[in-house]
Motif scaffolding. Sequence first.
Motif, mmCIF file in Angstrom:
data_model
loop_
_atom_site.group_PDB
_atom_site.id
_atom_site.type_symbol
_atom_site.label_atom_id
_atom_site.label_comp_id
_atom_site.label_asym_id
_atom_site.label_seq_id
_atom_site.Cartn_x
_atom_site.Cartn_y
_atom_site.Cartn_z
ATOM 1 N N TYR A 237 -44.216 11.216 44.793
ATOM 2 C CA TYR A 237 -44.441 11.161 46.238
ATOM 3 C C TYR A 237 -45.893 11.054 46.667
ATOM 4 N N TRP A 238 -46.825 11.475 45.817
ATOM 5 C CA TRP A 238 -48.225 11.325 46.232
ATOM 6 C C TRP A 238 -48.652 9.850 46.161
ATOM 7 N N LEU A 239 -47.812 9.028 45.532
ATOM 8 C CA LEU A 239 -48.120 7.588 45.445
ATOM 9 C C LEU A 239 -47.295 6.761 46.432
ATOM 10 N N GLU A 240 -46.447 7.401 47.221
ATOM 11 C CA GLU A 240 -45.635 6.664 48.183
ATOM 12 C C GLU A 240 -46.459 6.297 49.424
ATOM 13 N N PRO A 241 -46.175 5.143 50.032
ATOM 14 C CA PRO A 241 -45.243 4.111 49.584
ATOM 15 C C PRO A 241 -45.744 3.414 48.307
ATOM 16 N N LEU A 242 -44.917 3.426 47.286
ATOM 17 C CA LEU A 242 -45.230 2.834 45.994
ATOM 18 C C LEU A 242 -44.606 1.437 45.953
ATOM 19 N N ILE A 243 -45.477 0.434 45.916
ATOM 20 C CA ILE A 243 -44.976 -0.943 45.877
ATOM 21 C C ILE A 243 -44.919 -1.396 44.427
ATOM 22 N N GLU A 244 -43.792 -1.973 44.040
ATOM 23 C CA GLU A 244 -43.674 -2.472 42.674
ATOM 24 C C GLU A 244 -43.438 -3.970 42.691
ATOM 25 N N ILE A 245 -43.898 -4.608 41.618
ATOM 26 C CA ILE A 245 -43.726 -6.046 41.486
ATOM 27 C C ILE A 245 -43.122 -6.335 40.125
ATOM 28 N N GLU A 246 -42.132 -7.212 40.130
ATOM 29 C CA GLU A 246 -41.444 -7.544 38.884
ATOM 30 C C GLU A 246 -42.294 -8.526 38.070
ATOM 31 N N THR A 247 -42.538 -8.208 36.809
ATOM 32 C CA THR A 247 -43.252 -9.141 35.926
ATOM 33 C C THR A 247 -42.475 -9.254 34.618
ATOM 34 N N ALA A 248 -42.910 -10.171 33.759
ATOM 35 C CA ALA A 248 -42.237 -10.347 32.471
ATOM 36 C C ALA A 248 -42.344 -9.082 31.624
ATOM 37 N N GLU A 249 -43.405 -8.305 31.817
ATOM 38 C CA GLU A 249 -43.592 -7.078 31.019
ATOM 39 C C GLU A 249 -42.982 -5.852 31.697
ATOM 40 N N GLY A 250 -42.186 -6.037 32.694
ATOM 41 C CA GLY A 250 -41.638 -4.907 33.428
ATOM 42 C C GLY A 250 -42.334 -4.790 34.774
ATOM 43 N N ARG A 251 -41.968 -3.757 35.523
ATOM 44 C CA ARG A 251 -42.539 -3.640 36.858
ATOM 45 C C ARG A 251 -43.928 -3.012 36.809
ATOM 46 N N VAL A 252 -44.799 -3.519 37.669
ATOM 47 C CA VAL A 252 -46.101 -2.890 37.837
ATOM 48 C C VAL A 252 -46.178 -2.333 39.256
ATOM 49 N N ALA A 253 -47.039 -1.335 39.413
ATOM 50 C CA ALA A 253 -47.040 -0.619 40.691
ATOM 51 C C ALA A 253 -48.408 -0.605 41.353
ATOM 52 N N TYR A 254 -48.376 -0.513 42.669
ATOM 53 C CA TYR A 254 -49.553 -0.263 43.498
ATOM 54 C C TYR A 254 -49.212 0.912 44.414
ATOM 55 N N GLY A 255 -50.144 1.829 44.560
ATOM 56 C CA GLY A 255 -49.832 2.903 45.479
ATOM 57 C C GLY A 255 -50.964 3.899 45.631
ATOM 58 N N PRO A 256 -50.988 4.680 46.703
ATOM 59 C CA PRO A 256 -50.089 4.504 47.840
ATOM 60 C C PRO A 256 -50.533 3.324 48.726
ATOM 61 N N ILE A 257 -49.559 2.538 49.168
ATOM 62 C CA ILE A 257 -49.849 1.449 50.094
ATOM 63 C C ILE A 257 -49.196 1.804 51.433
ATOM 64 N N GLY A 258 -49.954 2.501 52.255
ATOM 65 C CA GLY A 258 -49.458 2.873 53.576
ATOM 66 C C GLY A 258 -49.766 1.783 54.597
ATOM 67 N N ILE A 259 -49.517 2.093 55.867
ATOM 68 C CA ILE A 259 -49.729 1.116 56.929
ATOM 69 C C ILE A 259 -51.196 0.648 56.961
ATOM 70 N N GLY A 260 -52.092 1.572 56.645
ATOM 71 C CA GLY A 260 -53.511 1.240 56.675
ATOM 72 C C GLY A 260 -53.975 0.409 55.489
ATOM 73 N N ASP A 261 -53.144 0.307 54.454
ATOM 74 C CA ASP A 261 -53.558 -0.393 53.228
ATOM 75 C C ASP A 261 -52.939 -1.767 53.094
ATOM 76 N N VAL A 262 -51.946 -2.073 53.936
ATOM 77 C CA VAL A 262 -51.136 -3.257 53.683
ATOM 78 C C VAL A 262 -51.915 -4.546 53.950
ATOM 79 N N GLU A 263 -52.820 -4.512 54.947
ATOM 80 C CA GLU A 263 -53.656 -5.697 55.217
ATOM 81 C C GLU A 263 -54.452 -6.072 53.977
ATOM 82 N N ASP A 264 -55.074 -5.058 53.377
ATOM 83 C CA ASP A 264 -55.884 -5.291 52.194
ATOM 84 C C ASP A 264 -55.016 -5.770 51.020
ATOM 85 N N PHE A 265 -53.842 -5.207 50.913
ATOM 86 C CA PHE A 265 -52.889 -5.601 49.863
ATOM 87 C C PHE A 265 -52.588 -7.094 49.992
ATOM 88 N N ILE A 266 -52.439 -7.546 51.232
ATOM 89 C CA ILE A 266 -52.160 -8.960 51.486
ATOM 90 C C ILE A 266 -53.409 -9.807 51.216
#
Lengths: 162, 513
Positions: free
Chosen positions: B50-79
């Motif tokens: 929960y300290w990493l939520e919202p935890l965004i994961e992305i599917e890759t050939a090696e399994g899922r990788v994660a970014y977090g926490p990506i809250g409302i304030g972080d999503v612009e930068d994520f994009i």
Amino acid sequence: MKDSTQSDFTEKIIGNMKETPGPLLEILHQIQKEFGYVSPDLVPVIAESLNVSRAEVHGVISFYHYFRSAPPALHRVQICRAEACQAMGSRVLEDYAKASLGIDFHQITADGSITLEPVYCLGNCACPPSIRIDDKIYAGVSAEIFDLLVDELRIKPLKVVN
Amino acid sequence: MEEFMSKLFVPKDTGACSLGADEVALKLEHYFESHDIAIQVVRNGSRGLYWLEPLIEIETAEGRVAYGPIGIGDVEDFIKESCWMLNKSHPKYLGRTEAIPFLSKQQRVTFAKVGIIDPLCIDDYVSHGGFVGLRKALELSPQDIVSTVSESGLRGRGGAAFPTGIKWQTVLDATGAQKYIVCNADEGDSGTYSDRMLMESDPFALIEGMTIAGLGVKSTEGYIYLREEYPLAHEILKKALRVAREANYIGKNILESGSSFDIEVRLGAGAYICGEETSMLESLEGKRGEVRPKPPLPAAQGLFGKPSVINNVVSLASVPPIIADGSESYHHYGFGRSRGTLPFQLSGNIKYAGLVEIPFGATLNDLLFGFGGGTRTGRAMKAVQVGGPLGAYLPKRHWNTALDYEAFSKIGAMLGHGGIVGFDDSVDMSEQAQFSMEFCRIESCGKCTPCRIGSVRGVELIESIRRGENLQQNQELLVELCDTMEDGSLCAMGGMTPFPVRSALKYFSKDFE
């Protein structure tokens, strides 16, 4: 004066639940969902339809914290008072909320926009302190965040724009 | 576009949403759509970090990788940083999700699919081993199902730790055409959220477990008693039941087997006591949630007076893997008479708070510091409450106790539903003790006197002690009051409220001076 819309609705949902065993809580939920509260005027209607006493219906309504017997404010703000939130400052938040809204628990702000209620656990114990506004839960709520969230709920005078 | 990804995961779980996951998902969906980027945003459940939520994961050939926490304030930068293209230099990049130590050190059995699958996609559930247990159960005799559960050593995960197999056997042996399976989803204990997570993140596991229970004791009807405080779980459960019914995993003639079983969700109305099983039955019957005296046990006369299995969400959701993989696979986990795994929930003032499913036998220290990393405030940890508001507050010298039902009971504590709430050294334990009594006063059903009146007197006494009045006399009186409540109450509410009070008095006596 009896509100015939409310009693018609009540009779209708009870009619729909003829086959449901132990339906009283379900009936009360549907009434409160529709009207925001369970009017005392409906107690005899429910009692007669289910063939139970008015005391039994009243007893159930008054037993549960969730059911209201008077019209609610536009929004319900609940502050979690349970231990996990206490460990991260919910007592301070509770005092702040009461002072900032100028009401105690179970009261409604003068503009009718907010009712403040305690809640004992929202199941969000890893991100305390938590509050719930209507059906949405917020984590890590500080006094500043509380003000921001609550400000949006306030009834604001309409501005005329040309 | 060589590293083009097809799926991006944003949890839809109360915890993640309370930190902005809905808004983040909307923003990403909108961006992908308006820029013709072919990425599907999947709303999975939470991994419980929960300290990493919202935890965004992305599917890759090696399994899922994660970014977090990506809250409302972080999503612009994520994009802006094109994180969905696997930008490994981004400061919120966490690497492979499964390799995050908090997760890799766990042994998830009941929570194996939680956070991985789309909770409402039945194909996803099936492709991750879902309904293998149910298909197997449809081939087994009711006695074989019950025996497998008995042999697994599974005990009730709601708190009382009663052997699940014995409960089921009693109901199977009971006569009567109508029997019920009742799932207690009134998870009211502070510091606990494993039921909520499971219902939100893997609802089919609960549905499958209840259906197997139905086959095991020859019942065709199940109820889930869900608390009103869980609106998202309610929405997800209702949808999941509809999906399962349409796919014929529940309903009439399940998978053409000739057996039938259906489930209805009933909503509570904000009463802690309705987590007590007999009070819950009263509430399900549409009455005041007042405790019933036992006997008769609910297994003999439960819901509407019929023989009923009453199990907690996690107990029922533990059944499918037990049936699918055999009792031995579950039994080999654990310690002493506590078999299998328990999903512990790290809560309150804990730095890395979240869900930890591990076998019984580790220590509290392992959880608090090995997983939890100490307090979030960075101050010294002073007290830990285990097992909800009726559980004891434990001081440091007990944190090496093995996480095992019997070991905890030996020190006057209980594991309960596995909730662990940390407090730093700013806590005043006399205030906590007063709250325990106050909570009992507010939530007592009122049926028995020791609980109804005892809690009122308890609050008054502790208030008086905190004002420094007649310290010795009042403390003696408080201990006597605790004896009365423990010995004279009908259920655990009045009977166990003294646990946190006594422990605060015993271990943190300085706070009462």
